[in-house]
Write a protein that holds these residues in place. Structure first.
Motif, PDB file in Angstrom:
ATOM      1  N   ASP A 219       0.857  -1.187   0.000  1.00 61.72           N
ATOM      2  CA  ASP A 219       0.000   0.000   0.000  1.00 61.72           C
ATOM      3  C   ASP A 219       0.891   1.234   0.000  1.00 61.72           C
ATOM      4  N   ILE A 220       1.015   1.868  -1.149  1.00 58.62           N
ATOM      5  CA  ILE A 220       1.956   2.984  -1.272  1.00 58.62           C
ATOM      6  C   ILE A 220       1.486   4.224  -0.518  1.00 58.62           C
ATOM      7  N   ASP A 221       0.243   4.205  -0.062  1.00 57.89           N
ATOM      8  CA  ASP A 221      -0.255   5.335   0.730  1.00 57.89           C
ATOM      9  C   ASP A 221       0.022   5.156   2.224  1.00 57.89           C
ATOM     10  N   HIS A 222       0.479   3.972   2.606  1.00 55.31           N
ATOM     11  CA  HIS A 222       0.757   3.692   4.018  1.00 55.31           C
ATOM     12  C   HIS A 222       2.078   2.927   4.144  1.00 55.31           C
ATOM     13  N   LEU A 223       3.133   3.531   3.634  1.00 56.86           N
ATOM     14  CA  LEU A 223       4.458   2.920   3.679  1.00 56.86           C
ATOM     15  C   LEU A 223       5.133   3.220   5.012  1.00 56.86           C
ATOM     16  N   PRO A 224       6.159   2.460   5.368  1.00 57.04           N
ATOM     17  CA  PRO A 224       6.869   2.727   6.614  1.00 57.04           C
ATOM     18  C   PRO A 224       7.433   4.148   6.632  1.00 57.04           C
ATOM     19  N   PRO A 225       7.431   4.792   7.788  1.00 51.48           N
ATOM     20  CA  PRO A 225       7.992   6.145   7.895  1.00 51.48           C
ATOM     21  C   PRO A 225       9.495   6.123   7.640  1.00 51.48           C
ATOM     22  N   THR A 226       9.992   7.231   7.107  1.00 55.20           N
ATOM     23  CA  THR A 226      11.421   7.316   6.795  1.00 55.20           C
ATOM     24  C   THR A 226      12.208   7.948   7.940  1.00 55.20           C
ATOM     25  N   VAL A 227      13.493   7.627   7.949  1.00 51.37           N
ATOM     26  CA  VAL A 227      14.419   8.146   8.957  1.00 51.37           C
ATOM     27  C   VAL A 227      15.661   8.652   8.229  1.00 51.37           C
ATOM     28  N   ASP A 228      16.191   9.776   8.639  1.00 49.76           N
ATOM     29  CA  ASP A 228      17.424  10.304   8.067  1.00 49.76           C
ATOM     30  C   ASP A 228      18.631   9.707   8.788  1.00 49.76           C
ATOM     31  N   THR A 229      19.695   9.462   8.055  1.00 55.51           N
ATOM     32  CA  THR A 229      20.880   8.877   8.677  1.00 55.51           C
ATOM     33  C   THR A 229      21.517   9.800   9.706  1.00 55.51           C
ATOM     34  N   ASP A 230      21.285  11.100   9.576  1.00 59.74           N
ATOM     35  CA  ASP A 230      21.825  12.036  10.559  1.00 59.74           C
ATOM     36  C   ASP A 230      20.739  12.558  11.507  1.00 59.74           C
ATOM     37  N   GLY A 231      19.620  11.845  11.559  1.00 59.81           N
ATOM     38  CA  GLY A 231      18.511  12.274  12.393  1.00 59.81           C
ATOM     39  C   GLY A 231      18.655  11.848  13.841  1.00 59.81           C
ATOM     40  N   PRO A 232      17.724  12.280  14.685  1.00 59.28           N
ATOM     41  CA  PRO A 232      17.817  12.008  16.119  1.00 59.28           C
ATOM     42  C   PRO A 232      17.641  10.540  16.483  1.00 59.28           C
ATOM     43  N   GLU A 233      16.959   9.773  15.630  1.00 62.11           N
ATOM     44  CA  GLU A 233      16.719   8.364  15.954  1.00 62.11           C
ATOM     45  C   GLU A 233      18.023   7.572  16.003  1.00 62.11           C
ATOM     46  N   LEU A 234      18.815   7.675  14.938  1.00 62.62           N
ATOM     47  CA  LEU A 234      20.082   6.942  14.919  1.00 62.62           C
ATOM     48  C   LEU A 234      21.076   7.538  15.901  1.00 62.62           C
ATOM     49  N   THR A 235      21.013   8.841  16.115  1.00 62.18           N
ATOM     50  CA  THR A 235      21.890   9.473  17.100  1.00 62.18           C
ATOM     51  C   THR A 235      21.632   8.896  18.485  1.00 62.18           C
ATOM     52  N   ARG A 236      20.373   8.743  18.820  1.00 59.76           N
ATOM     53  CA  ARG A 236      20.021   8.193  20.140  1.00 59.76           C
ATOM     54  C   ARG A 236      20.478   6.744  20.275  1.00 59.76           C
ATOM     55  N   ILE A 237      20.324   5.969  19.209  1.00 57.77           N
ATOM     56  CA  ILE A 237      20.748   4.565  19.243  1.00 57.77           C
ATOM     57  C   ILE A 237      22.269   4.477  19.353  1.00 57.77           C
ATOM     58  N   ALA A 238      22.980   5.326  18.625  1.00 54.87           N
ATOM     59  CA  ALA A 238      24.444   5.330  18.693  1.00 54.87           C
ATOM     60  C   ALA A 238      24.919   5.692  20.095  1.00 54.87           C
ATOM     61  N   GLU A 239      24.283   6.655  20.702  1.00 53.38           N
ATOM     62  CA  GLU A 239      24.666   7.044  22.058  1.00 53.38           C
ATOM     63  C   GLU A 239      24.450   5.896  23.039  1.00 53.38           C
ATOM     64  N   ALA A 240      23.359   5.165  22.855  1.00 50.46           N
ATOM     65  CA  ALA A 240      23.091   4.019  23.722  1.00 50.46           C
ATOM     66  C   ALA A 240      24.105   2.902  23.489  1.00 50.46           C
ATOM     67  N   ALA A 241      24.545   2.753  22.226  1.00 52.27           N
ATOM     68  CA  ALA A 241      25.467   1.673  21.893  1.00 52.27           C
ATOM     69  C   ALA A 241      26.815   1.833  22.583  1.00 52.27           C
ATOM     70  N   GLY A 242      27.316   3.044  22.660  1.00 52.31           N
ATOM     71  CA  GLY A 242      28.627   3.250  23.281  1.00 52.31           C
ATOM     72  C   GLY A 242      29.681   2.406  22.591  1.00 52.31           C
ATOM     73  N   PRO A 243      30.397   1.547  23.331  1.00 48.97           N
ATOM     74  CA  PRO A 243      31.443   0.722  22.715  1.00 48.97           C
ATOM     75  C   PRO A 243      30.907  -0.472  21.937  1.00 48.97           C
ATOM     76  N   MET A 244      29.629  -0.770  22.083  1.00 48.37           N
ATOM     77  CA  MET A 244      29.029  -1.902  21.378  1.00 48.37           C
ATOM     78  C   MET A 244      28.862  -1.580  19.898  1.00 48.37           C
ATOM     79  N   THR A 245      29.021  -2.582  19.045  1.00 48.83           N
ATOM     80  CA  THR A 245      28.746  -2.458  17.619  1.00 48.83           C
ATOM     81  C   THR A 245      27.329  -2.968  17.376  1.00 48.83           C
ATOM     82  N   VAL A 246      26.490  -2.133  16.763  1.00 45.19           N
ATOM     83  CA  VAL A 246      25.072  -2.456  16.593  1.00 45.19           C
ATOM     84  C   VAL A 246      24.679  -2.276  15.134  1.00 45.19           C
ATOM     85  N   CYS A 247      23.971  -3.261  14.577  1.00 40.49           N
ATOM     86  CA  CYS A 247      23.413  -3.160  13.229  1.00 40.49           C
ATOM     87  C   CYS A 247      21.891  -3.059  13.347  1.00 40.49           C
ATOM     88  N   VAL A 248      21.300  -2.130  12.606  1.00 41.16           N
ATOM     89  CA  VAL A 248      19.867  -1.905  12.706  1.00 41.16           C
ATOM     90  C   VAL A 248      19.309  -1.477  11.351  1.00 41.16           C
TER      91      VAL A 248
END
Length: 278
Positions: free
Chosen positions: A57-86
């Motif tokens: 359904d192209i009218d209800h596609l998953p929301p987009t996220v920017d690579t430099d947006g707050p979502e990945l920034t928050r995940i990176a901060e939580a990761a610390g020394p851990m390597t995380v793939c998402v």
């Protein structure tokens, strides 16, 4: 390199981006308490996957996220020394990509846009066009998304680029045409496990395979997260329900041992293969 603790997650993630990020941060915090060095989350962990492979359904596609947006920034901060793939849906230059990033507290270490698109997925996403490995604190990694691992050339390209670990992030559903009454008997369930073992064994690398669980629209996801050794042996695995497949492994020692007598990458006969498309 000393042994590291690697983990692949099987879990459900829906459309709510903020809820997904909070859930991921909580998972990372729990993983840190367990001493995990490499954590591989499913494809589309942030914002979910499409609900219909053949006619999204192209009218209800998953929301987009920017690579430099707050979502990945928050995940990176939580990761610390851990390597995380998402995995998430990336917005870039007016296009949408099914994308995976590998990150740590230092930021994004590597990025992969899904190349191979099944059924009608091209209606929802643009296709990536490359496979490349990159260096991380736990070793050289390459990433695959979903259908990418169906094609041997994908993992082989990463291995030839020096990847010792292949992180395969999936939102892999049961068969949409011939679904079995029980997930373990489903054709796609068997294929999912087969591809994981084959891609690891043929390239003599460690493969860390995550997957979504639960239901999104018409799709029912398989779970079956696992860690596979360079001989194709399953070292840890979840089943159809959510969970974490986790094990300790000395990546270099296991790969070097697997390649002691038979070294698949060095023993290829590229002179005997197709040099151009047949």
């Amino acid at each position: 390199m000393a042994p590291i603790r690697v983990a692949a997650l099987a879990a459900h993630f829906g459309r709510d981006v903020e809820r997904a990020v909070s859930k991921i941060v909580g998972i990372i915090e729990a993983a840190a308490r367990d001493g995990i060095d490499l954590l591989v989350l499913p494809d589309a962990s942030i914002g979910g996957y499409i609900g219909d492979l053949r006619s999204p359904d192209i009218d209800h596609l998953p929301p987009t996220v920017d690579t430099d947006g707050p979502e990945l920034t928050r995940i990176a901060e939580a990761a610390g020394p851990m390597t995380v793939c998402v995995g998430f849906t990336e917005a870039s230059e007016g296009k949408r990509y099914n994308t995976a990033v590998c990150l740590s507290g230092d930021g994004i270490l590597g990025l992969h846009r899904k190349v191979h698109q099944p059924a009608g997925e091209s209606l929802a996403y643009a296709a990536g066009d490359t496979f490349a490995a990159f260096d991380t604190p736990v070793g050289r990694i390459g990433m695959l998304i979903d259908y990418d691992k169906t094609f041997p050339e994908s993992a082989r390209t990463l291995a030839l680029d020096g990847a010792r670990i292949i992180c395969a992030l999936s939102a892999w559903p049961a068969s949409v045409t011939d679904r079995a009454s029980r997930l373990p008997n489903d054709r796609q369930s068997r294929l999912f496990d087969l591809y994981d073992a084959a891609r690891a064994a043929e390239n003599q690398v460690v493969l860390v395979s995550s997957n979504q669980t639960g239901v999104m629209g018409k799709l029912r996801f398989l779970g079956q997260a696992k860690v596979v050794g360079p001989g194709g042996e399953v070292l840890a695995k979840t089943w159809a329900k959510g969970g974490m497949a986790m094990c300790d492994i000395d990546i270099d020692a296991e790969i070097n041992r697997a390649r002691t007598v038979l070294h698949h990458l060095e023993e290829r006969r590229i002179d005997a293969y197709w040099q151009d498309n047949p």
